[in-house]
Design a protein around this motif. Structure first.
Motif, PDB file in Angstrom:
ATOM      1  N   ILE A 156       0.819  -1.219   0.000  1.00  0.00           N
ATOM      2  CA  ILE A 156       0.000   0.000   0.000  1.00  0.00           C
ATOM      3  C   ILE A 156       0.849   1.264   0.000  1.00  0.00           C
ATOM      4  CG2 ILE A 156      -1.939  -1.121   1.134  1.00  0.00           C
ATOM      5  CD1 ILE A 156      -1.032   0.282   3.739  1.00  0.00           C
ATOM      6  N   ARG A 157       2.160   1.129   0.132  1.00  0.00           N
ATOM      7  CA  ARG A 157       3.039   2.299   0.141  1.00  0.00           C
ATOM      8  C   ARG A 157       3.288   2.767  -1.291  1.00  0.00           C
ATOM      9  NH1 ARG A 157       2.248   4.416   4.351  1.00  0.00           N
ATOM     10  NH2 ARG A 157       3.999   5.743   3.886  1.00  0.00           N
ATOM     11  N   PRO A 158       3.627   4.038  -1.475  1.00  0.00           N
ATOM     12  CA  PRO A 158       3.938   4.537  -2.825  1.00  0.00           C
ATOM     13  C   PRO A 158       5.156   3.809  -3.413  1.00  0.00           C
ATOM     14  CG  PRO A 158       3.689   6.350  -1.261  1.00  0.00           C
ATOM     15  CD  PRO A 158       3.689   5.087  -0.465  1.00  0.00           C
ATOM     16  N   PRO A 159       5.199   3.637  -4.722  1.00  0.00           N
ATOM     17  CA  PRO A 159       6.313   2.922  -5.356  1.00  0.00           C
ATOM     18  C   PRO A 159       7.690   3.486  -5.015  1.00  0.00           C
ATOM     19  CG  PRO A 159       4.533   3.161  -6.915  1.00  0.00           C
ATOM     20  CD  PRO A 159       4.141   3.952  -5.688  1.00  0.00           C
ATOM     21  N   ILE A 160       7.830   4.800  -4.913  1.00  0.00           N
ATOM     22  CA  ILE A 160       9.149   5.372  -4.589  1.00  0.00           C
ATOM     23  C   ILE A 160       9.625   4.861  -3.237  1.00  0.00           C
ATOM     24  CG2 ILE A 160       8.169   7.509  -3.624  1.00  0.00           C
ATOM     25  CD1 ILE A 160      11.305   7.746  -5.575  1.00  0.00           C
ATOM     26  N   ASP A 190      14.200  -6.684 -12.312  1.00  0.00           N
ATOM     27  CA  ASP A 190      14.231  -7.568 -11.146  1.00  0.00           C
ATOM     28  C   ASP A 190      13.602  -6.897  -9.928  1.00  0.00           C
ATOM     29  OD1 ASP A 190      15.623  -9.506 -12.619  1.00  0.00           O
ATOM     30  OD2 ASP A 190      17.579  -8.732 -11.977  1.00  0.00           O
ATOM     31  N   ILE A 191      13.920  -5.623  -9.728  1.00  0.00           N
ATOM     32  CA  ILE A 191      13.367  -4.883  -8.595  1.00  0.00           C
ATOM     33  C   ILE A 191      11.865  -4.750  -8.743  1.00  0.00           C
ATOM     34  CG2 ILE A 191      13.307  -2.597  -7.503  1.00  0.00           C
ATOM     35  CD1 ILE A 191      16.348  -2.487  -8.005  1.00  0.00           C
ATOM     36  N   GLY A 192      11.410  -4.421  -9.945  1.00  0.00           N
ATOM     37  CA  GLY A 192       9.974  -4.327 -10.192  1.00  0.00           C
ATOM     38  C   GLY A 192       9.266  -5.648  -9.930  1.00  0.00           C
ATOM     39  N   ALA A 193       9.858  -6.750 -10.386  1.00  0.00           N
ATOM     40  CA  ALA A 193       9.251  -8.068 -10.172  1.00  0.00           C
ATOM     41  C   ALA A 193       9.201  -8.412  -8.684  1.00  0.00           C
ATOM     42  CB  ALA A 193      10.024  -9.133 -10.943  1.00  0.00           C
ATOM     43  N   VAL A 216       7.618  -2.235 -14.759  1.00  0.00           N
ATOM     44  CA  VAL A 216       8.976  -1.761 -15.026  1.00  0.00           C
ATOM     45  C   VAL A 216       8.984  -0.240 -15.154  1.00  0.00           C
ATOM     46  CG1 VAL A 216      10.908  -1.837 -16.651  1.00  0.00           C
ATOM     47  CG2 VAL A 216       9.678  -3.934 -16.100  1.00  0.00           C
ATOM     48  N   SER A 217       7.981   0.332 -15.811  1.00  0.00           N
ATOM     49  CA  SER A 217       7.946   1.794 -15.977  1.00  0.00           C
ATOM     50  C   SER A 217       7.802   2.496 -14.626  1.00  0.00           C
ATOM     51  CB  SER A 217       6.811   2.203 -16.907  1.00  0.00           C
ATOM     52  OG  SER A 217       5.564   1.789 -16.374  1.00  0.00           O
ATOM     53  N   THR A 218       7.044   1.919 -13.710  1.00  0.00           N
ATOM     54  CA  THR A 218       6.887   2.500 -12.373  1.00  0.00           C
ATOM     55  C   THR A 218       8.208   2.431 -11.619  1.00  0.00           C
ATOM     56  OG1 THR A 218       4.574   1.819 -12.356  1.00  0.00           O
ATOM     57  CG2 THR A 218       5.567   2.350 -10.232  1.00  0.00           C
ATOM     58  N   THR A 219       8.897   1.317 -11.739  1.00  0.00           N
ATOM     59  CA  THR A 219      10.206   1.151 -11.105  1.00  0.00           C
ATOM     60  C   THR A 219      11.200   2.151 -11.690  1.00  0.00           C
ATOM     61  OG1 THR A 219       9.736  -1.194 -10.800  1.00  0.00           O
ATOM     62  CG2 THR A 219      12.033  -0.513 -10.603  1.00  0.00           C
ATOM     63  N   GLU A 220      11.183   2.306 -13.019  1.00  0.00           N
ATOM     64  CA  GLU A 220      12.078   3.271 -13.677  1.00  0.00           C
ATOM     65  C   GLU A 220      11.812   4.685 -13.184  1.00  0.00           C
ATOM     66  OE1 GLU A 220      11.188   2.534 -17.769  1.00  0.00           O
ATOM     67  OE2 GLU A 220      12.636   0.889 -17.923  1.00  0.00           O
TER      68      GLU A 220
END
Length: 132
Positions: free
Chosen positions: A24-28, A62-65, A71-75
């Motif tokens: 539930i936390r923001p992706p950043i 890998d981090i996104g998975a 992947v775009s959110t992780t980027e």
């Protein structure tokens, strides 16, 4: 010795739970906390300078998975961290310049803006009081 080992394992389990149960936390924040965890557990000092920590291995994919993020959110999260000078991203390598910055990430485009509290009801003005 056994007690120390059990405490170490308990700390590791709590740390892993903290990282991977933040849906539930923001992706950043999720990306930042995972990178901080990796810096603490698998990071090594940069051979060129003694201060930054290098995390070798995971890609952005890998981090996104691992965090169940696109992947775009992780980027986007990594771009924000790079912009603020917290990390430097290389091919399957992250150079961490500020571990505390990862533990307390800057607001990103995916973090809801904090709004000031609504002002209290203002007292009626003289003009409003004169004309009921």
């Amino acid at each position: 010795m056994q007690l120390a080992l059990l405490r170490s394992l308990e700390d590791r389990v709590r740390s892993d739970e903290f990282i991977y149960t933040m849906a539930i936390r923001p992706p950043i924040e999720r990306v930042s906390r995972l990178l901080a965890h990796l810096a603490d557990t698998a990071g090594v000092p940069d051979p060129r300078t003694a201060h930054p920590t290098v995390i070798t291995g995971p890609s952005q994919k890998d981090i996104g998975a691992a965090l169940q993020l696109a992947v775009s959110t992780t980027e986007n999260a990594i771009r924000t961290l790079r912009y603020h000078g917290v990390i430097e991203a290389r091919y399957q390598q992250f150079v961490v310049h500020d571990v505390d910055g990862l533990r307390h990430p800057p607001p990103g485009p995916d973090t809801p803006a904090r709004r000031p509290h609504p002002p209290h009801a203002a007292a009626p003005t003289r003009a409003a009081a004169a004309h009921p």
